[in-house]
Design a protein around this motif. Structure first.
Motif, mmCIF file in Angstrom:
data_model
loop_
_atom_site.group_PDB
_atom_site.id
_atom_site.type_symbol
_atom_site.label_atom_id
_atom_site.label_comp_id
_atom_site.label_asym_id
_atom_site.label_seq_id
_atom_site.Cartn_x
_atom_site.Cartn_y
_atom_site.Cartn_z
ATOM 1 N N ILE A 37 41.013 41.459 36.520
ATOM 2 C CA ILE A 37 41.289 40.851 37.822
ATOM 3 C C ILE A 37 41.901 41.953 38.677
ATOM 4 N N LYS A 38 41.176 42.392 39.678
ATOM 5 C CA LYS A 38 41.620 43.502 40.517
ATOM 6 C C LYS A 38 42.186 42.960 41.825
ATOM 7 N N ASP A 39 43.497 42.855 41.872
ATOM 8 C CA ASP A 39 44.187 42.350 43.067
ATOM 9 C C ASP A 39 44.658 43.552 43.886
ATOM 10 N N MET A 40 43.716 44.202 44.550
ATOM 11 C CA MET A 40 43.963 45.496 45.191
ATOM 12 C C MET A 40 44.916 45.405 46.381
ATOM 13 N N ALA A 41 45.045 44.234 46.978
ATOM 14 C CA ALA A 41 45.915 44.108 48.148
ATOM 15 C C ALA A 41 47.232 43.404 47.838
ATOM 16 N N GLY A 42 47.406 42.956 46.599
ATOM 17 C CA GLY A 42 48.626 42.223 46.265
ATOM 18 C C GLY A 42 48.636 40.827 46.851
ATOM 19 N N LEU A 43 47.474 40.155 46.818
ATOM 20 C CA LEU A 43 47.345 38.825 47.421
ATOM 21 C C LEU A 43 47.659 37.695 46.456
ATOM 22 N N LEU A 44 47.660 37.987 45.159
ATOM 23 C CA LEU A 44 47.933 36.942 44.184
ATOM 24 C C LEU A 44 49.337 36.375 44.363
ATOM 25 N N THR A 45 49.461 35.091 44.148
ATOM 26 C CA THR A 45 50.771 34.448 44.058
ATOM 27 C C THR A 45 50.944 33.997 42.607
ATOM 28 N N PRO A 46 52.172 33.788 42.159
ATOM 29 C CA PRO A 46 52.387 33.516 40.732
ATOM 30 C C PRO A 46 51.583 32.344 40.174
ATOM 31 N N PHE A 47 51.601 31.212 40.846
ATOM 32 C CA PHE A 47 50.908 30.050 40.302
ATOM 33 C C PHE A 47 49.390 30.171 40.440
ATOM 34 N N ALA A 48 48.937 30.869 41.479
ATOM 35 C CA ALA A 48 47.504 31.144 41.593
ATOM 36 C C ALA A 48 47.059 32.051 40.451
ATOM 37 N N ALA A 49 47.903 33.027 40.082
ATOM 38 C CA ALA A 49 47.586 33.904 38.960
ATOM 39 C C ALA A 49 47.469 33.102 37.665
ATOM 40 N N PHE A 50 48.398 32.188 37.450
ATOM 41 C CA PHE A 50 48.363 31.362 36.243
ATOM 42 C C PHE A 50 47.075 30.543 36.199
ATOM 43 N N GLU A 51 46.743 29.883 37.296
ATOM 44 C CA GLU A 51 45.556 29.022 37.327
ATOM 45 C C GLU A 51 44.276 29.823 37.134
ATOM 46 N N LEU A 52 44.203 30.994 37.757
ATOM 47 C CA LEU A 52 43.004 31.816 37.636
ATOM 48 C C LEU A 52 42.830 32.304 36.205
ATOM 49 N N VAL A 53 43.896 32.851 35.609
ATOM 50 C CA VAL A 53 43.797 33.355 34.239
ATOM 51 C C VAL A 53 43.456 32.220 33.279
ATOM 52 N N LYS A 54 44.090 31.071 33.457
ATOM 53 C CA LYS A 54 43.814 29.927 32.586
ATOM 54 C C LYS A 54 42.354 29.515 32.680
ATOM 55 N N ALA A 55 41.819 29.452 33.880
ATOM 56 C CA ALA A 55 40.414 29.071 34.066
ATOM 57 C C ALA A 55 39.475 30.100 33.436
ATOM 58 N N LEU A 56 39.808 31.371 33.579
ATOM 59 C CA LEU A 56 38.979 32.421 32.985
ATOM 60 C C LEU A 56 39.071 32.379 31.463
ATOM 61 N N GLN A 57 40.265 32.120 30.946
ATOM 62 C CA GLN A 57 40.444 32.011 29.498
ATOM 63 C C GLN A 57 39.563 30.908 28.925
ATOM 64 N N ASP A 58 39.441 29.819 29.651
ATOM 65 C CA ASP A 58 38.627 28.694 29.187
ATOM 66 C C ASP A 58 37.131 28.976 29.311
ATOM 67 N N ALA A 59 36.777 29.925 30.179
ATOM 68 C CA ALA A 59 35.357 30.147 30.477
ATOM 69 C C ALA A 59 34.732 31.282 29.667
ATOM 70 N N VAL A 60 35.513 32.314 29.326
ATOM 71 C CA VAL A 60 34.981 33.481 28.614
ATOM 72 C C VAL A 60 35.893 33.807 27.434
ATOM 73 N N THR A 61 35.328 34.505 26.455
ATOM 74 C CA THR A 61 36.091 34.834 25.247
ATOM 75 C C THR A 61 36.565 36.275 25.202
ATOM 76 N N ILE A 62 36.145 37.115 26.147
ATOM 77 C CA ILE A 62 36.545 38.525 26.129
ATOM 78 C C ILE A 62 37.916 38.692 26.777
ATOM 79 N N PRO A 63 38.658 39.767 26.437
ATOM 80 C CA PRO A 63 40.027 39.956 26.944
ATOM 81 C C PRO A 63 40.079 40.061 28.466
ATOM 82 N N LEU A 64 41.212 39.631 29.023
ATOM 83 C CA LEU A 64 41.459 39.697 30.462
ATOM 84 C C LEU A 64 42.529 40.737 30.758
ATOM 85 N N HIS A 65 42.329 41.499 31.829
ATOM 86 C CA HIS A 65 43.282 42.495 32.292
ATOM 87 C C HIS A 65 43.706 42.128 33.711
#
Length: 608
Positions: free
Chosen positions: A173-201
Motif C-alpha cells: 500500500i503506497k500512501d505517497m502523500a500521507g493521506l491514510l487515516t488510522p481507521f481507514a488504514a485498518f479497514e483497507l488492510v483488513k479487506a485486503l487480508q480477506d481478499a488475498v493470501t500474499i503478505p501486505l506492506h
C-alpha cells in the motif's frame, strides 16, 4: 509468531523526501556494515528519483552505486521503486527495454522490485512483474493510495486481486502523500487480508502527522511489513522513525527483533551526514495537514516551491495548491505520484502564472488525455480533452502495445559512449542528461586539474586552464571557459559552458581579473541576458524558467497561428510553445540546450 518486518528507506525515499535526493554514495557506504548487521527485511536504496539525481546533479553512475551497495550489504535484500512501464523515466518504454532494465537491475543487486503505476492501470504493470519473476526476484505489486469519488476499498481490493493473479509475491500500500487515516488504514488492510493470501506492506509518509497511528492500526489489522526511516531522516515529508516503531512494538507479539542500541549507533552517523546537506533542506518541514485538502505529496511541495521561487511567485503557492485539485478532477482523479504528480503540478503552475486556465497545455497533459499513460481512474473533462488532442482519437489499448522494440535502436543512437547495456539504459531513461553524463565521463581524462585557490594572504598561483571541475555545496560542475570580452572594458562578458549548458556572466571589474596569471582580483557578477523583454504580439516568451529541448523553426520560415515553435522542459515536464499569430520568423534568440527565463524574447514573429 506475528513479528513485524522493517524496510528502512534511509538510502532512498528518506533523502528524496527531505533533501531532493542529493545523498551521495560516498556518504552511504561508511554506514553499510552497520545497516547490514541490523536484520532489516530489506533496504530501499535505488529507483524513484535516485537514478535521475545521480546523473543530473551528483555526476554519479547509478549502476555503479547499486553494485557498490550490493558489495557492501551482502546480508540484506536490496529494494527499488520501479514505475512499471515507465521504469525510472517519464514515458512508457517498449517491453524489450523494460525486460532489459529489470535484468540488469537484478544482476547488479536488486532483490525486491516494488512495481507501481501512477494510474493503478494493471496493464502497465504486467511486463515488469513478469520480468521480475523471470529473474527469480521478489515482485511486489503496488496500490497507489488516494482518495476521490473514483477510489474506495472495493476498487483497491479488486486491484489487489489482479496483482495476486499476476503472480506478485507481496502487495504494498503506497500512501505517497500521507493521506491514510488510522481507521481507514485498518479497514483497507483488513479487506485486503480477506481478499488475498500474499503478505501486505505499508508505505506511508509522515506529512499529515497521522503516519505512526496508521502503522499501528495496519499492524493490528494484519499488516506485517512496514516502511520506516532512521529518526535523523524521519518526520515531515519523510516517514515515521524506525526507532519509534521498534520501541512501540518491543515486548509485544509484533516485536521486530531489531536492536535499539545498534539503531542508535547508525542513526548517529546519519545525523552527522545530514548536516552536510543543509543547502538542500526543504523549508516545508513538520506536520502539514493541508495534504488532506490538496493531496500534494511531500516531494512535490518542494518542487512547486522551487519553481515558483524562480519565477518570483512563491507568494502564489496557495493559489497553486487550490488549482491542483481542480486540474486533478479535470484529468479523471489520478493518484498524485510520479509522473502524474509532475503532470498535474506543472499544469496547475501554468494555469496560475498565465492567469488563464489551460492557455498553455504541457505535452504530458496532451499525452495523458490521449491515453498515453493508460486508463484514467474516472472520465476526464471532455472539453479539455478536445482542446488538447483535437480530432485525434484517444487510445484504448495498453500504451506500450503501440511501441516497437527499441533497445537496439537506443544502443545504436548512443554508440561508442555506451560501454555496456547499463549505459544504454541510462541513455534510455534520460536521453539529454544521460548523454551528457556519458560524454563527460568519456572526456574526464582530458580535463585539467581544478584551479588552485589563492590563500588568504594572496599567495599561491592559479593554474592556467580553460576547463576545470568546480565543487560547490556538495555538487560537482564541469566548467569550460569559451570566451571573454575585451580586457579594457569595465563590464566584461565571460562565456562559460557549465555541464554542457551555455552561461553568460557579466562581470564588473573592481580590481583586476586574471584567468591565466597570479594577480589577485575581486569581482562582482550578475547573470546577464542579451534577450529583450516582450513588447509585441509576435514576441515569444515562456511563463517559467525552463530548458530548451527543441527549436522547431528558423529565420525566414513562415508559420501559422498555433504552430509549435519550441519544446521546453520545466519540472521534468515538456511543453510546446506555439505561435500566437501567423507570420514570418524574424529572429531566433535561443538554441537547443540553453536555459530560458520568463519575460525574455526567444523568437520574434512578424506579420507579412
Amino acid at each position: 509468531m506475528q513479528k513485524v518486518h522493517i524496510t528502512d528507506v534511509i538510502l532512498r525515499d528518506a533523502h528524496q523526501s527531505l533533501i531532493a535526493t542529493r545523498l551521495r554514495t560516498e556518504d552511504m557506504l561508511p554506514a553499510c556494515t552497520m545497516l547490514d548487521d541490523l536484520g532489516y527485511w530489506s533496504l530501499e536504496c535505488w529507483g524513484g528519483a535516485t537514478f535521475d539525481a545521480c546523473l543530473r546533479f551528483l555526476k554519479e553512475d547509478p549502476w555503479q552505486r547499486l553494485s557498490q551497495l550490493q558489495a557492501a550489504l551482502p546480508k540484506t535484500p536490496l529494494q527499488m521503486l520501479l514505475r512499471g512501464q515507465n521504469l525510472l523515466g517519464y514515458r512508457h518504454y517498449s517491453d524489450d527495454v523494460v525486460r532489459a532494465f529489470i535484468g540488469r537491475a537484478a544482476a547488479n543487486g536488486i532483490d525486491v522490485f516494488r512495481i507501481f503505476d501512477a494510474l493503478n492501470d494493471v496493464r502497465n504493470l504486467k511486463t515488469a512483474i513478469e520480468a521480475t519473476k523471470n529473474e527469480g526476484k521478489h515482485a511486489q505489486g503496488t496500490l497507489c493510495y488516494t482518495t476521490s469519488p473514483a477510489h474506495d476499498i472495493n476498487s483497491f481490493v479488486g486491484l489487489a486481486k489482479e496483482l495476486a493473479e499476476l503472480g506478485c509475491d507481496s502487495i504494498a500500500i503506497k500512501d505517497m502523500a500521507g493521506l491514510l487515516t488510522p481507521f481507514a488504514a485498518f479497514e483497507l488492510v483488513k479487506a485486503l487480508q480477506d481478499a488475498v493470501t500474499i503478505p501486505l506492506h505499508l508505505h506511508t509518509h509522515a506529512t499529515s502527522g497521522l503516519a505512526e497511528m496508521c502503522q499501528l492500526k495496519a499492524i493490528e489489522a494484519g499488516c506485517r511489513h512496514v516502511d520506516t526511516a532512521l529518526s535523523s531522516w524521519s518526520g515531515g515529508t519523510s516517514h515515521p522513525a524506525t526507532e519509534g516503531l521498534v520501541m512501540a512494538l518491543k515486548g509485544t507479539d509484533y516485536d521486530t527483533g531489531l536492536d535499539l542500541d545498534k539503531l542508535q549507533t547508525v542513526n548517529a552517523y546519519f545525523a552527522e551526514v545530514r548536516k552536510k546537506y543543509r543547502r538542500f533542506e526543504s523549508e516545508f518541514t513538520g506536520v502539514d495537514t493541508r495534504v488532506h485538502v490538496f493531496q500534494v505529496p511531500g516531494g512535490m511541495i518542494s518542487n512547486l516551491a522551487n519553481q515558483l521561487r524562480e519565477r518570483n511567485a512563491l507568494d502564489r503557492i496557495d493559489e497553486v495548491y487550490k488549482e491542483i485539485p481542480a486540474v486533478r478532477k479535470d484529468l479523471g482523479y489520478p493518484p498524485l505520484v510520479t509522473p502524474t504528480s509532475q503532470i498535474v503540478g506543472t499544469q496547475a503552475v501554468l494555469n496560475v502564472l498565465t492567469g488563464k486556465r489551460y492557455e498553455t497545455i504541457t505535452n504530458e497533459v496532451k499525452r495523458y488525455l490521449q491515453g498515453g499513460y493508460g486508463q484514467a481512474p474516472a472520465p476526464v473533462d471532455s472539453a479539455l480533452q478536445k482542446r488538447a488532442i483535437g480530432s485525434e482519437e484517444p487510445m484504448d489499448c495498453r500504451p506500450a502495445d503501440l511501441l516497437k522494440p527499441e533497445f537496439e535502436h537506443l544502443r545504436r543512437e548512443i554508440g561508442h559512449l555506451a560501454q555496456n547495456d547499463e549505459d544504454v539504459l541510462s541513455y534510455a531513461m534520460f536521453p539529454e542528461v544521460g548523454k551528457q553524463f556519458l560524454e563527460q565521463r568519456s572526456n574526464d581524462a582530458l580535463v585539467p586539474e581544478p584551479l588552485e585557490l589563492l590563500t588568504e594572504n594572496g599567495e599561491g598561483v592559479r593554474k592556467a586552464a580553460t576547463e576545470f571541475n568546480v565543487a560547490l555545496h556538495g555538487e560537482s560542475y564541469h566548467v569550460k571557459v569559451t570566451g571573454a570580452g575585451p580586457k579594457n572594458q569595465t563590464l566584461r562578458h565571460f562565456y562559460f559552458m557549465v555541464d554542457g549548458v551555455p552561461e553568460e556572466i557579466l562581470v564588473e571589474t573592481l580590481d583586476e581579473i586574471v584567468l591565466d596569471g597570479g594577480t589577485q582580483g575581486a569581482v562582482k557578477s550578475t547573470i546577464a541576458s542579451k534577450r529583450r523583454r516582450p513588447s509585441a504580439e509576435g514576441d515569444i516568451a515562456v511563463s517559467m524558467p525552463c530548458n530548451i529541448l527543441e527549436v522547431m523553426v528558423k529565420v525566414g520560415q513562415k508559420v501559422v497561428a498555433g504552430q509549435a515553435l519550441l519544446v521546453t522542459e520545466a519540472m521534468k515536464m515538456e511543453t510546446e510553445i506555439t505561435s500566437p499569430i501567423s507570420g514570418v520568423v524574424k529572429a531566433v534568440h535561443v538554441v537547443k540546450g540553453e536555459p530560458a527565463n520568463p519575460d525574455e524574447v526567444l523568437i520574434e514573429i512578424v506579420t507579412e
